[in-house]
Every structure is written in C-alpha cells, then in structure tokens.
Enzyme design. Structure first.
Site, short mmCIF file in Angstrom:
data_model
loop_
_atom_site.label_atom_id
_atom_site.label_comp_id
_atom_site.label_asym_id
_atom_site.label_seq_id
_atom_site.Cartn_x
_atom_site.Cartn_y
_atom_site.Cartn_z
CD GLU A 311 -5.70 -66.20 -39.07
OE1 GLU A 311 -4.51 -66.38 -39.40
OE2 GLU A 311 -6.63 -66.10 -39.91
CG HIS A 340 -30.72 -86.88 -40.27
ND1 HIS A 340 -31.70 -87.84 -40.05
CD2 HIS A 340 -31.38 -85.79 -40.71
CE1 HIS A 340 -32.88 -87.34 -40.38
NE2 HIS A 340 -32.71 -86.09 -40.78
CE LYS A 444 1.97 -68.01 -43.15
NZ LYS A 444 1.78 -66.62 -43.65
#
Length: 513
Positions: A311, A340, A444
């Site tokens: 950000e 793994h 937004k």
C-alpha cells in the site's frame, strides 16, 4: 567466499539482540558508492518528516508514527501532550477493565491497518495467560461475522467491542459494527456499555458513539496512516486489553528508531534493507519479496508487511507526477511449513524473487524434550532455516536474514519499526509518496457505483417478467457485464429474485417474484 562476505555485510545491534545479514544478496562492489546521493537525500527527507514537515503532499499532512514511541521528537508541545494523554488513558482504561474482571473477551472491528496490525501483535504475543481472549471482524463477509458470533454466543455480556475507523465512514467497519449491535440485541445484551470507539475526533463514528452513550472513545490522529497505526490507539488499545506489555512494545520500536535515525548507511539496518530492495529490483520492484519467518508466532508478519509495503510503495506516479508504476509484491507464510509448499519453486522455478528469512534464536521458553538423542525440535527448525538459505544461495537465489533473540513485545516493536523506516527510505530512493493510497480510494468509489446499480436493478425488475441483463443495462444506461454480475448476486441473496440459466449469460433472464 561466503565467510569473508558474511563478515563484511553482517550488521548487528548487540543491545537489541538484533542482526541483519545481507551477504547473500547480489550487488556490485561500487553499488553503495553509486547510491550515495540518493541515500543522503533519503536521510534528509526522513529527518524532515520526523521534524513535522508535510510528508504526504496529496493530503497536506504530516506523518508522525515515529513520535508515538518517542514523544520528545514530536514537533510541538500540543502533539506531545496529545500522545501522552492518549497513552495514559489507554493504560488506565485497560487497568480498570482488568480490575473489574467482567469483560473477558475483546472483539475488534476494523479493516486494513485498523485490523492487520492488531491481529499480528495479538497472534505473535498472545498466550494462555492473556487477560482477555481476542477476536476480529476484519471484512464485510456475513459468513465471517457468523463464525465469530458463534464463538461469542452466550458471552456477549462479557465481551468488549472495539470499533476502529479513522473517518467512521469505512463501509466494511460500519457493517461489522451494525452486525455486532444486532448480535448483542439477539443476545438481549445492551451494546453501548460494552462499546469502545477508536476514531478521529468529530468523525461519523465519534458522533455515533457520543449519541449512543458508548463506554469509551480514543482518538486517531490525522497524521497517522492506517498501515503505520499499530503503535497508536489502534494497536495499543486491543493489545493493552489483551494484557500485552505495551510499554515494552513501544520501547522496542523506539530503540530501533534510535539506531536507524543515525544517517550512516553502514550501520543503519533500515537503510541497508531499502538499498537491498532497490538493488535486487533495479529500483523498479522487478523481484517479489518472500517473507519466511521460522516461528509460528510470526506467521502473520508476512501479511502485515504485505500491506505496509504494497500500500505504501504500489504507486502509479512519482512525486513529480511521472508515470512510474512502482511497488514490491510481498508474500509468505512461515518456515519450515513452506518447505513442504512453495520452496520447491523458489529453488528450482522462475527466479523472480528474493527471500527474507526471520530467525528467532530461542526455540522455546522452558524445557525441551529430545526428539532424537541430543537433538530437539528447535534444532530441526534452525537446520531447515539455514539449509533452505544455503539451498537457495546455491541455486543463485538471493536472500536476507534477520535475527532476533525471542518473540517478545520488545522485539516485535523492533521489527515493526525497522520495516516502517525501511519503507520510508525506499520511497525516497524511488521518489514516491509512501503515505497516500489513491488506488484504495478508487476501489471504494467503484464499489459504491456497484451498490447504486444494485438498487436501481431491484426497482427496474418487473414482477413475473423474465428480463435479460442486456435489456436492463440499456434501460438504465449501465455496463452490461456489471449489470449481469449484480443481478446474479441479487438472485443468490434475495428470495424474491430468480435467475434462469440459458445457453449463455447473454440469454439468461431474471425475474422478480
């Protein structure tokens, strides 16, 4: 050749128990000399930022998260007093809650920096001796709400709710707050006496808390960004309520700040990190950062750094307005789990990354059993860390190694402060504003447009009349694909709207019952 290079590029702070090893990174012999001008400019910019200069020009704001752990460097007496007063209030409030013994769960409602920092700290430092069990609502996912509420069923009366939002208008947090209020009502428990707001003075949330008589309010300062807010009331209120030593947390950050405030590249761990990021990515973020903490307690550190770096550094334009498309992609989980999982690709696949190993030297507090004669579980963890580092290096994969003695409030503060300043330095090296987030605001606005379209579609759908997305889009002057997806969502979540599948989406129809 590794040993001489290790000694040359190994930096440690013995009083902090901290070390940084950049010897497995690749850079030219004259690299540091070539960066002297940019490094000097970055040190100057950081000094000005800490002195209270406008460091976020887009919002005409100061950037003051460093003052939170050292009030003496705050640029004026008013700011210093605000920090001290807030900190004193947090300590007193947590002590009162603990002494009363009635509120034994804490539910934090927030998103982004208002949740990630507190979540990381809670997970890293939590124990069976915590003074309160902590939960989080960090999304606007109804199923996610229900999963948390199921754990708190029958315990609402003993749950303190901390709602965190600077503006009070963040929709995800508002939704979580409203859903929590409804949960309390279903449990027949008054919400206001158990509700705390952490928000900007005079914000929508602040006004709402006052109007409804909430238990307590703490301020969020406009000179603190969400991703650097964990040492403000945002992070300190949940941590103090959980029973974490917030003074040690702040002290660790302050100690690292003192080390990395010194404008000397050779002994400045934050500048060393920033320079490595610049070198490996050619100043353009060309390689991803894989964070591998070899400690379960630090599992969320990679997620925390993901927001802090991406950000802050993921920007379209530089400070001069040039299109630069900057950023560093960050991902990771923990060792040795990842051996793994995706370490196979790290060693043998595309070489598009550099690794950051986080070593915690103390394997366990207390007695350890032998899993083999003379060998303990922690020995394997250390062996896997060093072995993976060597395996990557042998395959021409670059890595940084950071070491701390143990996971404590102090050392977590050390790590956070290190990366906050490294991000600030790197932003100066590439000439971008690390303290705004225009892309988030764009998202937004786009979400608001989708919600507006949904409401229009509910009104436009005709009772008992199947209609295609294309027809409705034309009627509303909307994008066809956006209309289709909105209709599919409505049909999946409303009993009065039906979705009739055809051979392809363009032939699907929707009906209001």
């Amino acid at each position: 050749m590794n040993w001489p290079r290790f000694n040359q590029h190994f930096l440690r702070y013995p009083d902090l128990g901290f070390s940084l090893d950049i010897s497995r990174m690749t850079f030219a012999d004259d690299y540091f000399a070539s960066m002297e001008g940019q490094v000097a400019a970055a040190f100057t910019a950081m000094k000005e930022l800490e002195a209270g200069e406008i460091a976020n020009p887009d919002e005409n704001r100061m950037v003051g998260h460093y003052w939170l752990r050292d009030v003496d460097i705050a640029p004026d007496a008013t700011l210093k007093q605000e920090i001290l007063t807030t900190l004193k209030s947090i300590r007193a409030f947590a002590s009162e809650i603990h002494a009363a013994g009635k509120l034994t769960q804490v539910l934090v409602v927030g998103i982004g920096g208002s949740a990630l920092g507190p979540q990381f700290v809670a997970d890293a430092l939590g124990s069976s001796h915590d003074k309160a069990e902590i939960f989080f609502l960090d999304n606007t996912d109804p199923d996610g709400f229900d999963r948390v509420f199921a754990q708190l069923a029958g315990r609402a009366a003993s749950t303190l709710v901390v709602v965190i939002s600077k503006s009070g208008g963040t929709k995800e947090t508002r939704n979580g707050m409203l859903e929590t209020e409804a949960f309390f009502a279903k449990q027949d428990v008054p919400f206001a006496p158990n509700a705390v707001a952490v928000t900007g003075v005079g914000s929508e949330l602040d006004k709402y808390a006052v109007k409804n008589g909430w238990l307590k309010r703490f301020p969020m300062f406009d000179w603190i960004g969400g991703r650097t807010s964990v040492m403000s009331a945002v992070g300190l209120v949940p941590a103090a309520l959980q029973g974490i030593n917030i003074d040690e947390f702040l002290a660790g950050a302050a100690a690292m700040d003192r080390k990395t405030r010194v404008p000397k590249r050779e002994t400045n761990a934050a500048m060393q990190l920033a320079l490595m990021w610049y070198a490996v990515g050619e100043g353009r973020g060309k390689k991803d950062m894989v964070v591998l903490p070899y400690k379960d307690r630090l599992m969320l550190f990679s997620k925390y750094l993901q927001q802090l770096l991406m950000e802050s550094l993921g920007k379209e334009k530089d400070l001069a307005g040039n299109i630069v498309h900057q950023g560093i992609a960050v991902y990771g989980n923990k060792g040795s789990t990842d051996q793994h999982a995706y370490v196979q690709q790290l060693r043998d696949g595309v070489n598009n990354f550099f690794a950051t190993f986080i070593e915690v030297r103390e394997a366990r507090t207390g007695h350890s059993m032998e899993v083999e004669p003379g060998v303990f579980s922690g020995d394997y963890l250390q062996g896997f860390l060093r072995g993976t580092r060597t395996a990557l290096s042998d395959s021409d994969r670059q890595s940084i190694t950071i070491s701390i003695p143990a996971v404590t409030p102090y050392t977590v503060g050390v790590l956070i402060a290190l990366y906050e300043r490294a991000v600030g330095f790197y932003a100066s090296l590439i000439n971008i504003n690390a303290y705004h987030q225009p892309g988030v605001e764009a998202g937004k606005k786009a979400a608001t447009a989708v919600l507006d379209l949904q409401q229009k579609l509910v009104s436009a759908l005709r009772f008992g009349m199947p209609t295609t997305a294309e027809t409705l889009a034309a009627e509303l002057g909307a994008d066809i694909e956006s209309t289709y997806h909105a209709l599919v969502h409505l049909a999946a979540n409303r009993s009065d709207i039906s979705h009739h599948l055809a051979e392809s989406p363009e032939s699907d129809t929707f009906t209001k019952a």
